[in-house]
Design a protein around this motif. Structure first.
Motif, PDB file in Angstrom:
ATOM      1  N   GLU A  83       5.629  11.363  76.203  1.00  0.00           N
ATOM      2  CA  GLU A  83       4.254  11.233  75.844  1.00  0.00           C
ATOM      3  C   GLU A  83       3.501   9.912  76.241  1.00  0.00           C
ATOM      4  OE1 GLU A  83       1.504  11.299  71.613  1.00  0.00           O
ATOM      5  OE2 GLU A  83       3.570  12.046  71.567  1.00  0.00           O
ATOM      6  N   SER A  84       2.235  10.117  76.837  1.00  0.00           N
ATOM      7  CA  SER A  84       1.488   8.803  76.998  1.00  0.00           C
ATOM      8  C   SER A  84       0.313   8.664  75.895  1.00  0.00           C
ATOM      9  CB  SER A  84       0.731   8.906  78.401  1.00  0.00           C
ATOM     10  OG  SER A  84       2.012   8.828  79.225  1.00  0.00           O
ATOM     11  N   LEU A  85       0.505   7.405  75.235  1.00  0.00           N
ATOM     12  CA  LEU A  85      -0.557   7.164  74.063  1.00  0.00           C
ATOM     13  C   LEU A  85      -1.797   6.776  74.931  1.00  0.00           C
ATOM     14  CD1 LEU A  85       1.921   5.330  71.773  1.00  0.00           C
ATOM     15  CD2 LEU A  85       1.231   7.570  71.460  1.00  0.00           C
ATOM     16  N   THR A  86      -2.955   7.107  74.228  1.00  0.00           N
ATOM     17  CA  THR A  86      -4.366   6.429  74.753  1.00  0.00           C
ATOM     18  C   THR A  86      -4.900   5.866  73.535  1.00  0.00           C
ATOM     19  OG1 THR A  86      -5.280   8.576  73.879  1.00  0.00           O
ATOM     20  CG2 THR A  86      -4.862   8.571  76.388  1.00  0.00           C
ATOM     21  N   ASP A  87      -5.560   6.197  72.500  1.00  0.00           N
ATOM     22  CA  ASP A  87      -6.211   5.376  71.803  1.00  0.00           C
ATOM     23  C   ASP A  87      -5.472   5.512  70.355  1.00  0.00           C
ATOM     24  OD1 ASP A  87      -7.009   8.007  71.116  1.00  0.00           O
ATOM     25  OD2 ASP A  87      -8.886   7.588  70.611  1.00  0.00           O
ATOM     26  N   LEU A  88      -4.166   5.875  70.463  1.00  0.00           N
ATOM     27  CA  LEU A  88      -3.459   6.183  69.250  1.00  0.00           C
ATOM     28  C   LEU A  88      -2.130   5.062  69.320  1.00  0.00           C
ATOM     29  CD1 LEU A  88      -3.368   9.896  68.939  1.00  0.00           C
ATOM     30  CD2 LEU A  88      -4.603   8.220  67.589  1.00  0.00           C
ATOM     31  N   GLU A  89      -1.782   4.479  68.008  1.00  0.00           N
ATOM     32  CA  GLU A  89      -0.354   4.004  67.846  1.00  0.00           C
ATOM     33  C   GLU A  89       0.565   4.983  67.242  1.00  0.00           C
ATOM     34  OE1 GLU A  89      -0.636   0.580  65.374  1.00  0.00           O
ATOM     35  OE2 GLU A  89      -1.593   1.633  63.915  1.00  0.00           O
ATOM     36  N   VAL A  90       1.757   4.698  67.508  1.00  0.00           N
ATOM     37  CA  VAL A  90       2.558   5.817  67.016  1.00  0.00           C
ATOM     38  C   VAL A  90       3.846   5.016  66.290  1.00  0.00           C
ATOM     39  CG1 VAL A  90       3.928   6.059  68.970  1.00  0.00           C
ATOM     40  CG2 VAL A  90       3.810   8.009  67.213  1.00  0.00           C
ATOM     41  N   CYS A  91       4.133   5.875  65.080  1.00  0.00           N
ATOM     42  CA  CYS A  91       5.450   5.401  64.437  1.00  0.00           C
ATOM     43  C   CYS A  91       6.448   6.501  64.421  1.00  0.00           C
ATOM     44  CB  CYS A  91       5.492   4.754  62.988  1.00  0.00           C
ATOM     45  SG  CYS A  91       6.962   4.373  62.335  1.00  0.00           S
ATOM     46  N   LEU A  92       7.335   6.520  65.290  1.00  0.00           N
ATOM     47  CA  LEU A  92       8.454   7.720  65.638  1.00  0.00           C
ATOM     48  C   LEU A  92       9.547   7.531  64.701  1.00  0.00           C
ATOM     49  CD1 LEU A  92       9.599   8.817  69.080  1.00  0.00           C
ATOM     50  CD2 LEU A  92      11.039   9.016  66.760  1.00  0.00           C
ATOM     51  N   VAL A  93       9.565   8.503  63.726  1.00  0.00           N
ATOM     52  CA  VAL A  93      10.577   8.279  62.455  1.00  0.00           C
ATOM     53  C   VAL A  93      11.727   9.341  62.934  1.00  0.00           C
ATOM     54  CG1 VAL A  93      11.097   8.512  60.103  1.00  0.00           C
ATOM     55  CG2 VAL A  93       8.934   7.643  60.970  1.00  0.00           C
ATOM     56  N   VAL A  94      13.032   8.912  62.735  1.00  0.00           N
ATOM     57  CA  VAL A  94      14.013   9.932  63.266  1.00  0.00           C
ATOM     58  C   VAL A  94      14.476  10.689  61.668  1.00  0.00           C
ATOM     59  CG1 VAL A  94      16.312   9.994  64.407  1.00  0.00           C
ATOM     60  CG2 VAL A  94      14.793   8.620  65.145  1.00  0.00           C
ATOM     61  N   LEU A  95      13.708  11.563  61.362  1.00  0.00           N
ATOM     62  CA  LEU A  95      14.068  12.382  60.251  1.00  0.00           C
ATOM     63  C   LEU A  95      15.698  12.476  60.117  1.00  0.00           C
ATOM     64  CD1 LEU A  95      10.951  14.427  59.833  1.00  0.00           C
ATOM     65  CD2 LEU A  95      11.408  12.480  58.614  1.00  0.00           C
ATOM     66  N   THR A  96      16.146  13.470  61.037  1.00  0.00           N
ATOM     67  CA  THR A  96      17.681  13.661  61.068  1.00  0.00           C
ATOM     68  C   THR A  96      18.295  13.560  62.590  1.00  0.00           C
ATOM     69  OG1 THR A  96      17.064  16.035  61.162  1.00  0.00           O
ATOM     70  CG2 THR A  96      17.329  15.077  58.883  1.00  0.00           C
ATOM     71  N   GLY A  97      19.306  13.502  62.640  1.00  0.00           N
ATOM     72  CA  GLY A  97      20.013  13.603  63.902  1.00  0.00           C
ATOM     73  C   GLY A  97      19.948  12.330  64.507  1.00  0.00           C
ATOM     74  N   LYS A  98      20.310  12.124  65.926  1.00  0.00           N
ATOM     75  CA  LYS A  98      20.070  11.060  66.506  1.00  0.00           C
ATOM     76  C   LYS A  98      19.424  11.340  68.060  1.00  0.00           C
ATOM     77  CE  LYS A  98      24.434   8.565  64.930  1.00  0.00           C
ATOM     78  NZ  LYS A  98      23.408   7.455  64.436  1.00  0.00           N
ATOM     79  N   VAL A  99      18.755  10.160  68.318  1.00  0.00           N
ATOM     80  CA  VAL A  99      18.020  10.097  69.651  1.00  0.00           C
ATOM     81  C   VAL A  99      18.187   8.835  70.201  1.00  0.00           C
ATOM     82  CG1 VAL A  99      16.506  11.987  68.624  1.00  0.00           C
ATOM     83  CG2 VAL A  99      15.662   9.729  68.788  1.00  0.00           C
ATOM     84  N   SER A 100      17.594   8.954  71.488  1.00  0.00           N
ATOM     85  CA  SER A 100      17.531   7.631  72.452  1.00  0.00           C
ATOM     86  C   SER A 100      15.982   7.584  73.085  1.00  0.00           C
ATOM     87  CB  SER A 100      18.315   7.749  73.595  1.00  0.00           C
ATOM     88  OG  SER A 100      19.526   7.533  73.312  1.00  0.00           O
ATOM     89  N   VAL A 101      15.234   6.508  72.656  1.00  0.00           N
ATOM     90  CA  VAL A 101      13.807   6.183  72.829  1.00  0.00           C
ATOM     91  C   VAL A 101      13.568   5.115  74.142  1.00  0.00           C
ATOM     92  CG1 VAL A 101      11.448   5.570  72.214  1.00  0.00           C
ATOM     93  CG2 VAL A 101      13.277   6.951  70.717  1.00  0.00           C
ATOM     94  N   TYR A 102      12.911   5.711  75.228  1.00  0.00           N
ATOM     95  CA  TYR A 102      12.905   4.581  76.099  1.00  0.00           C
ATOM     96  C   TYR A 102      11.236   4.550  76.485  1.00  0.00           C
ATOM     97  CZ  TYR A 102      17.601   6.343  77.176  1.00  0.00           C
ATOM     98  OH  TYR A 102      18.902   6.681  77.166  1.00  0.00           O
ATOM     99  N   SER A 103      10.885   3.335  76.396  1.00  0.00           N
ATOM    100  CA  SER A 103       9.376   3.080  76.993  1.00  0.00           C
ATOM    101  C   SER A 103       9.651   2.109  78.172  1.00  0.00           C
ATOM    102  CB  SER A 103       8.687   2.301  75.821  1.00  0.00           C
ATOM    103  OG  SER A 103       9.550   0.838  75.978  1.00  0.00           O
ATOM    104  N   GLU A 104       8.391   1.693  78.876  1.00  0.00           N
ATOM    105  CA  GLU A 104       8.405   0.591  80.188  1.00  0.00           C
ATOM    106  C   GLU A 104       9.247  -0.416  79.894  1.00  0.00           C
ATOM    107  OE1 GLU A 104       3.975   2.089  79.882  1.00  0.00           O
ATOM    108  OE2 GLU A 104       5.567   1.761  78.230  1.00  0.00           O
ATOM    109  N   GLU A 105       9.260  -0.955  78.222  1.00  0.00           N
ATOM    110  CA  GLU A 105       9.504  -2.203  78.101  1.00  0.00           C
ATOM    111  C   GLU A 105      11.114  -2.309  77.311  1.00  0.00           C
ATOM    112  OE1 GLU A 105       6.688  -1.917  74.937  1.00  0.00           O
ATOM    113  OE2 GLU A 105       6.061  -3.899  75.928  1.00  0.00           O
TER     114      GLU A 105
END
Length: 272
Positions: free
Chosen positions: A48-70
């Motif tokens: 996803e590419s955010l425009t005029d929104l900020e986001v908090c991504l909550v891992v409700l269940t399971g495991k994930v890896s999150v990658y951003s530019e930084e």
């Protein structure tokens, strides 16, 4: 069905990704909150590419890896079921950022959005950084995990909180509201509730009402349903034999949670 209640959509976005909810400002008559609930199969990727929104991504269940530019945050998430009642990991990204999520196991994610133009650092909010509270007395007890409270410097507008309410108890109670931009007495914050039940066939009751009763809806809310609170009081009642969980998103013009109790029921707070 009440216009304030949303049932899961079960929309297949791509292979391995099911969108259960997508609440937007345009279609859901909110100004300050959007949300998305996704279920990912192991190995699935979501970008996803955010425009005029900020986001908090909550891992409700399971495991994930999150990658951003930084940044990259690998194999985050702490539980297989929200009713393990332990805090989980979350990731904050500000507007203008692009990110990708890869599911290391099957996972369920909540994306909590608020309008923002602030550019802030991408951050991992670790489970052990959640501020944990026990609130209430008698049949008004609940367990609270503060992911982003109104004092957090991490987000611009977003407040994100998890609440666990045992069977036979009330929550968001006594009834309170935050729908007037009248600080220091009261702040204006929209709110959403994403509910889960244990066992899953359970239900809770939630009432949303205003002083003038222009809004007065009492809803039977089932597992994985969402309730929108554009304004008004919003108490929740959990029947005996079932436990309730909800994830709250709050956002408004100012990130301050200053609520006003329904004066008819405020006496409940002062019981000994």
């Amino acid at each position: 069905m009440s216009y304030l209640k949303r049932v899961p959509e079960m929309k297949e976005m791509t292979s391995g990704i099911i969108e259960k909810h997508h609440v937007t400002r345009n279609k859901d008559r909110l100004k300050y909150i959007e949300l998305r609930v996704l279920e990912l199969s192991q190995g699935a990727e979501y970008s996803e590419s955010l425009t005029d929104l900020e986001v908090c991504l909550v891992v409700l269940t399971g495991k994930v890896s999150v990658y951003s530019e930084e940044q990259e945050f690998k194999k985050i998430g702490t539980r297989e079921d929200v009713f393990e009642k332990i805090p989980t990991d979350s990731v904050y990204l500000s507007s203008g950022k692009t990110f990708k999520v890869i599911a290391d196991t099957s996972a369920k994610l909540m994306f909590c959005y608020a309008p923002s133009t602030a550019v802030l650092p991408t951050q991992l909010i670790k489970a052990n950084e959640n501020r944990v509270e026990h609130r209430g007395l008698y049949q008004n007890k609940r367990l609270v995990h503060n992911i982003l409270d109104d004092q957090s410097p991490i987000s611009d507008k977003l407040i994100v909180v998890e609440v666990f309410t045992d069977g036979g108890n009330w929550s968001s109670y006594p009834p309170h509201k935050h729908d007037k931009n009248n600080l220091p007495e009261e702040s204006f914050l929209e709110e959403t509730y994403y509910h889960e039940m244990n066992p899953k066939q359970g239900f809770v009751f939630q009432r949303v009402y205003t002083d003038d009763r222009q809004i007065d809806e009492t809803m039977t809310v089932e597992n994985e349903q969402v309730v929108l609170v554009p304004k008004g009081y919003h108490p929740v009642s959990v029947p005996d034999g079932y436990d309730g969980y909800y994830l709250n998103i709050m956002a408004g013009p100012i990130k301050k949670w200053q609520f006003h109790n329904d004066k008819n029921h405020e006496w409940i707070i002062n019981r000994t």
